[in-house]
Design a protein around this motif. Sequence first.
Motif, PDB file in Angstrom:
ATOM      1  N   ILE A  23       0.881  -0.909  -0.410  1.00  0.00           N
ATOM      2  CA  ILE A  23      -0.241   0.007  -0.142  1.00  0.00           C
ATOM      3  C   ILE A  23       0.781   1.126  -0.413  1.00  0.00           C
ATOM      4  O   ILE A  23       0.637   2.193  -0.604  1.00  0.00           O
ATOM      5  CB  ILE A  23      -1.096  -0.110   1.039  1.00  0.00           C
ATOM      6  CG1 ILE A  23      -2.246  -0.956   1.004  1.00  0.00           C
ATOM      7  CG2 ILE A  23      -1.209   1.806   1.776  1.00  0.00           C
ATOM      8  CD1 ILE A  23      -2.544  -1.266   2.202  1.00  0.00           C
ATOM      9  N   ALA A  24       1.887   1.160   0.889  1.00  0.00           N
ATOM     10  CA  ALA A  24       3.106   2.832   0.923  1.00  0.00           C
ATOM     11  C   ALA A  24       3.658   2.540  -0.405  1.00  0.00           C
ATOM     12  O   ALA A  24       3.617   3.403  -1.099  1.00  0.00           O
ATOM     13  CB  ALA A  24       3.885   2.130   1.757  1.00  0.00           C
ATOM     14  N   MET A  26       2.399   1.795  -3.692  1.00  0.00           N
ATOM     15  CA  MET A  26       1.165   2.225  -4.395  1.00  0.00           C
ATOM     16  C   MET A  26       1.132   3.335  -4.237  1.00  0.00           C
ATOM     17  O   MET A  26       0.905   4.530  -5.197  1.00  0.00           O
ATOM     18  CB  MET A  26       0.050   1.172  -4.381  1.00  0.00           C
ATOM     19  CG  MET A  26      -1.441   2.138  -5.151  1.00  0.00           C
ATOM     20  SD  MET A  26      -3.317   1.282  -4.823  1.00  0.00           S
ATOM     21  CE  MET A  26      -3.333   1.671  -2.669  1.00  0.00           C
ATOM     22  N   LEU A  27       1.119   4.173  -3.473  1.00  0.00           N
ATOM     23  CA  LEU A  27       0.761   6.051  -2.592  1.00  0.00           C
ATOM     24  C   LEU A  27       2.292   6.531  -3.446  1.00  0.00           C
ATOM     25  O   LEU A  27       1.667   7.318  -3.554  1.00  0.00           O
ATOM     26  CB  LEU A  27       0.248   5.720  -1.171  1.00  0.00           C
ATOM     27  CG  LEU A  27      -0.682   4.953  -0.661  1.00  0.00           C
ATOM     28  CD1 LEU A  27      -0.215   5.524   0.745  1.00  0.00           C
ATOM     29  CD2 LEU A  27      -1.898   5.630  -1.527  1.00  0.00           C
ATOM     30  N   LEU A  28       3.315   5.658  -3.431  1.00  0.00           N
ATOM     31  CA  LEU A  28       4.476   6.501  -3.912  1.00  0.00           C
ATOM     32  C   LEU A  28       4.398   6.760  -5.337  1.00  0.00           C
ATOM     33  O   LEU A  28       5.033   7.272  -5.854  1.00  0.00           O
ATOM     34  CB  LEU A  28       5.639   5.893  -3.392  1.00  0.00           C
ATOM     35  CG  LEU A  28       6.048   6.089  -1.832  1.00  0.00           C
ATOM     36  CD1 LEU A  28       6.915   4.630  -1.067  1.00  0.00           C
ATOM     37  CD2 LEU A  28       6.214   7.525  -1.454  1.00  0.00           C
ATOM     38  N   TYR A  29       3.364   5.714  -5.538  1.00  0.00           N
ATOM     39  CA  TYR A  29       4.246   5.032  -7.459  1.00  0.00           C
ATOM     40  C   TYR A  29       3.229   6.700  -7.813  1.00  0.00           C
ATOM     41  O   TYR A  29       3.210   7.193  -8.269  1.00  0.00           O
ATOM     42  CB  TYR A  29       3.564   4.233  -7.998  1.00  0.00           C
ATOM     43  CG  TYR A  29       4.274   3.013  -7.714  1.00  0.00           C
ATOM     44  CD1 TYR A  29       5.335   3.028  -8.714  1.00  0.00           C
ATOM     45  CD2 TYR A  29       4.360   1.614  -7.049  1.00  0.00           C
ATOM     46  CE1 TYR A  29       6.645   2.110  -8.360  1.00  0.00           C
ATOM     47  CE2 TYR A  29       5.208   0.773  -7.288  1.00  0.00           C
ATOM     48  CZ  TYR A  29       6.327   1.258  -7.828  1.00  0.00           C
ATOM     49  OH  TYR A  29       7.511  -0.169  -7.936  1.00  0.00           O
ATOM     50  N   PHE A  30       1.856   6.599  -6.765  1.00  0.00           N
ATOM     51  CA  PHE A  30       0.751   7.028  -7.215  1.00  0.00           C
ATOM     52  C   PHE A  30       1.419   8.876  -7.317  1.00  0.00           C
ATOM     53  O   PHE A  30       1.193   9.775  -8.073  1.00  0.00           O
ATOM     54  CB  PHE A  30      -0.498   7.137  -6.737  1.00  0.00           C
ATOM     55  CG  PHE A  30      -1.358   6.400  -7.244  1.00  0.00           C
ATOM     56  CD1 PHE A  30      -1.434   5.998  -8.523  1.00  0.00           C
ATOM     57  CD2 PHE A  30      -2.442   5.084  -6.143  1.00  0.00           C
ATOM     58  CE1 PHE A  30      -2.332   4.953  -9.438  1.00  0.00           C
ATOM     59  CE2 PHE A  30      -2.289   3.918  -7.254  1.00  0.00           C
ATOM     60  CZ  PHE A  30      -2.525   3.452  -8.422  1.00  0.00           C
ATOM     61  N   GLY A  31       2.188   8.625  -6.167  1.00  0.00           N
ATOM     62  CA  GLY A  31       2.898  10.286  -6.109  1.00  0.00           C
ATOM     63  C   GLY A  31       4.062  10.697  -6.791  1.00  0.00           C
ATOM     64  O   GLY A  31       3.959  12.075  -7.115  1.00  0.00           O
ATOM     65  N   ALA A  82       9.364   4.363  -4.084  1.00  0.00           N
ATOM     66  CA  ALA A  82       8.308   3.060  -4.317  1.00  0.00           C
ATOM     67  C   ALA A  82       8.707   1.169  -4.727  1.00  0.00           C
ATOM     68  O   ALA A  82       8.340   0.621  -4.301  1.00  0.00           O
ATOM     69  CB  ALA A  82       7.675   3.544  -5.406  1.00  0.00           C
ATOM     70  N   GLY A 152       1.557   2.253  -9.419  1.00  0.00           N
ATOM     71  CA  GLY A 152       0.580   2.282  -8.309  1.00  0.00           C
ATOM     72  C   GLY A 152      -0.520   1.103  -9.517  1.00  0.00           C
ATOM     73  O   GLY A 152      -1.116   1.679  -8.884  1.00  0.00           O
ATOM     74  N   LEU A 156      -2.884  -1.335  -7.345  1.00  0.00           N
ATOM     75  CA  LEU A 156      -3.830  -1.379  -6.964  1.00  0.00           C
ATOM     76  C   LEU A 156      -4.559  -2.572  -7.147  1.00  0.00           C
ATOM     77  O   LEU A 156      -5.257  -3.224  -6.234  1.00  0.00           O
ATOM     78  CB  LEU A 156      -4.494  -0.437  -8.014  1.00  0.00           C
ATOM     79  CG  LEU A 156      -5.946   0.084  -6.910  1.00  0.00           C
ATOM     80  CD1 LEU A 156      -6.588   0.195  -5.776  1.00  0.00           C
ATOM     81  CD2 LEU A 156      -6.932   1.208  -8.659  1.00  0.00           C
TER      82      LEU A 156
END
Length: 333
Positions: A23-24, A26-31, A82, A152, A156
């Motif tokens: 999850i961390a 994924m959030l970094l990828y989306f960031g 990420a 990301g 997901l």
Amino acid sequence: MSVNQTLSTYSDMAYATSVVIYIAAMLLYFGEFAYGRAGTVGRRRESVLVNAGRGESTATGVIGHVETPKKRPLAERLGGMAVSMTVLGALVHAASLLLRGVATGRVPWGNMYEFGSAICLAAVIAWLIVLFRQLRTERREATPAQLRGLGGFLMLPVVVLLFLSGTVLYAQAAPLQPALQSYWIVIHVTAAIISSGALLFAGVASVLYLLRSRYENNPLKLTRFGSRLPTSQALDRIAYRATVIIFPVWTFAIVAGAIWAEAAWGRFWGWDPKETCSFIAWVVYAAYLHARATAGWRGIRAAWINIFGLAVMIFNLFFINIVVAGLHSYAGL
């Protein structure tokens, strides 16, 4: 054989930890995807070529003068973190499967919980292989930052499947059912796991291909989102290569399953729901590879076929294994 409950508990803890790490990541990828700017890498590369043509140092941009390297942009730092988190998550994830196997004294994919976990690990490993290979050898159409941002969108569905496997599909560590106590579970199911994980990655690439194609055909739509994706040619190539490489493995999985069925039930093929759905998925992916090689069906049409193949695989994984009763009802629920 008795189950080592201590190792089983450690396996569950490692599984939960890997989900948190994913999850961390994924959030970094989306960031990185959100904060990155489309075309940044291309412009920087063009600037380097111009400076090189002028005889300037590509490291500093000024002859005879050494400057302190500039701090990497936020998007690049997020992307690097990420990838590191993804590698860490994959290691912890693999440890959870290893501990489950040691605790039960068997291969760790004897029920839906373990099977779903193994598929997700295969998908993550496939993504890391493609990422590191692309970053090391290819810089033609998809820039490294753009390709890395796809992580990301893969993480997901991986996180969602892991969550479902760890909650709805969870099964206590136990010995294999008598019908599964065969060396074919190592051969057949391993091939199915590897195939499913790689095809999940290919399906995600095809979905993003459709979004990127829509942006390229009409830049006024999906402007901010579409411009950050790799080119449609790069996404199409990624999806195709993943599918064409893994298709023989999926074919082998079906053949090995038929051989196991003959040894267990006295027939190679009985049109059991699981067998039928697996064969349909094989036909769909064969159609995708054929469409990809046919001029009139390349591009969007072929991508839709690949996505339909992924839908059949998901249907086979959940509906056939859980809802439909058949000879392959080993979900452990």
